[in-house]
Write a protein that holds these residues in place. Structure first.
Motif, short mmCIF file in Angstrom:
data_model
loop_
_atom_site.label_atom_id
_atom_site.label_comp_id
_atom_site.label_asym_id
_atom_site.label_seq_id
_atom_site.Cartn_x
_atom_site.Cartn_y
_atom_site.Cartn_z
N UNK A 118 0.83 -1.19 0.00
CA UNK A 118 0.00 0.00 0.00
C UNK A 118 0.87 1.25 0.00
N UNK A 119 0.25 2.38 -0.32
CA UNK A 119 0.93 3.67 -0.32
C UNK A 119 0.43 4.53 0.83
N UNK A 120 -0.85 4.40 1.17
CA UNK A 120 -1.45 5.21 2.25
C UNK A 120 -2.00 4.26 3.33
N UNK A 121 -1.53 4.48 4.56
CA UNK A 121 -2.02 3.71 5.70
C UNK A 121 -2.45 4.69 6.79
N UNK A 122 -3.76 4.88 6.99
CA UNK A 122 -4.24 5.83 8.00
C UNK A 122 -4.15 5.29 9.43
N UNK A 123 -3.58 4.09 9.60
CA UNK A 123 -3.46 3.47 10.93
C UNK A 123 -4.82 3.41 11.63
N UNK A 124 -5.85 3.06 10.83
CA UNK A 124 -7.22 3.02 11.36
C UNK A 124 -7.40 1.97 12.45
N UNK A 125 -6.60 0.92 12.40
CA UNK A 125 -6.69 -0.14 13.42
C UNK A 125 -6.21 0.38 14.77
N UNK A 131 -12.72 10.58 12.05
CA UNK A 131 -12.22 11.84 11.47
C UNK A 131 -10.73 11.73 11.12
N UNK A 132 -9.96 11.07 11.96
CA UNK A 132 -8.53 10.90 11.70
C UNK A 132 -8.30 10.06 10.44
N UNK A 133 -9.06 9.00 10.29
CA UNK A 133 -8.95 8.13 9.11
C UNK A 133 -9.29 8.94 7.85
N UNK A 134 -10.39 9.67 7.91
CA UNK A 134 -10.80 10.48 6.76
C UNK A 134 -9.72 11.50 6.40
N UNK A 135 -9.22 12.21 7.40
CA UNK A 135 -8.21 13.26 7.18
C UNK A 135 -6.94 12.68 6.53
N UNK A 136 -6.47 11.56 7.05
CA UNK A 136 -5.24 10.96 6.53
C UNK A 136 -5.42 10.44 5.10
N UNK A 137 -6.52 9.74 4.85
CA UNK A 137 -6.73 9.17 3.51
C UNK A 137 -6.88 10.29 2.48
N UNK A 147 -4.75 2.58 -1.12
CA UNK A 147 -5.08 2.95 0.26
C UNK A 147 -5.45 1.70 1.04
N UNK A 148 -4.85 1.54 2.21
CA UNK A 148 -5.11 0.41 3.11
C UNK A 148 -6.08 0.85 4.20
N UNK A 149 -7.19 0.12 4.32
CA UNK A 149 -8.12 0.31 5.45
C UNK A 149 -8.60 -1.06 5.91
N UNK A 150 -9.36 -1.06 6.99
CA UNK A 150 -9.85 -2.32 7.57
C UNK A 150 -11.36 -2.25 7.75
N UNK A 151 -12.08 -3.11 7.01
CA UNK A 151 -13.54 -3.10 7.10
C UNK A 151 -14.05 -3.74 8.38
N UNK A 152 -13.15 -4.26 9.21
CA UNK A 152 -13.58 -4.86 10.48
C UNK A 152 -13.82 -3.81 11.56
N UNK A 160 -15.83 6.15 5.35
CA UNK A 160 -15.83 5.93 3.90
C UNK A 160 -16.73 6.89 3.13
N UNK A 161 -17.96 7.19 3.56
CA UNK A 161 -18.78 8.12 2.76
C UNK A 161 -18.09 9.47 2.52
#
Length: 194
Positions: A118-125, A131-137, A147-152, A160-161
């Motif tokens: 991946x190139x972008x990892x918002x460290x969502x886990x 808001x942090x995930x949205x801002x980073x992505x 972009x790496x995210x986790x649907x769990x 995502x929206x």
């Protein structure tokens, strides 16, 4: 750019699929074999909705620190689980934690699996903060990025929206990893961005 989601499917995956369908967006799902066996109906829905299905090992194992037999088993069991659920045999894999080495490259080459990082990892886990995930992505995405995210994580799904809306407003088109490259990826090789 390609949105990718790791570690599912889980209950929150269903809501994500609704969001992606509403936006007519296709993504790539890196699936854990155990989760596939627990929720094959979600994997079938991912496939039916036109998303790309890929291998993320059977038990989220650290493949770069595993024996050859363990790496082979982790990947083969997941390939079989996805094929049983959907009839599809993945051609992409993502090593959990990004942990890979020459042995993993050799085994994935033999199994016909390209390694997608991946190139972008918002460290969502870690943050579990929408808001942090949205801002980073949104802030870090560039053309050709993965972009790496986790649907769990429900906090990620909730981001995502806004991510879709804000990136679309910047002119981004959302594609699967295979569509991003526009050609078959070489088994065993690592891919980070187009």
């Amino acid at each position: 750019m390609a949105l990718t989601f790791d570690d599912g499917p889980m209950a929150s995956t269903a809501k994500l699929l609704d969001i992606l369908a509403a936006g007519k967006v296709k993504a790539t799902f890196f699936l854990v074999g155990q989760a596939v066996e627990e929720a094959p109906e979600l994997v079938r829905r991912e496939h039916a909705d036109g998303h790309e299905l890929a291998n993320h090992s059977y038990s989220h194992a650290d493949l770069g620190r595993s024996s050859s037999a363990k790496v082979t088993s982790e990947l083969a069991r997941t390939q079989a689980a996805i094929k049983r659920a959907t009839g599809v045999t993945p051609t992409l894999m993502r090593p959990p934690y990004g942990s890979t080495d020459k042995q993993v490259a050799t085994i994935t080459k033999r199994m016909g699996l390209a390694q997608v990082l991946w190139t972008v990892d918002p460290l969502d886990w870690q943050s579990r903060n929408t808001k942090s995930v949205e801002r980073k992505v949104v802030g870090e995405t560039r053309p050709g990025y993965i972009v790496l995210m986790h649907d769990i994580h429900p906090s990620t799904v909730a981001a995502v929206p806004s991510i879709l809306k804000r990136l679309a407003a910047k002119g981004y088109v959302f594609v699967t990893v295979s569509e991003l490259y526009g050609k078959p990826l070489a088994p065993g090789r690592k891919y980070i961005e187009r």
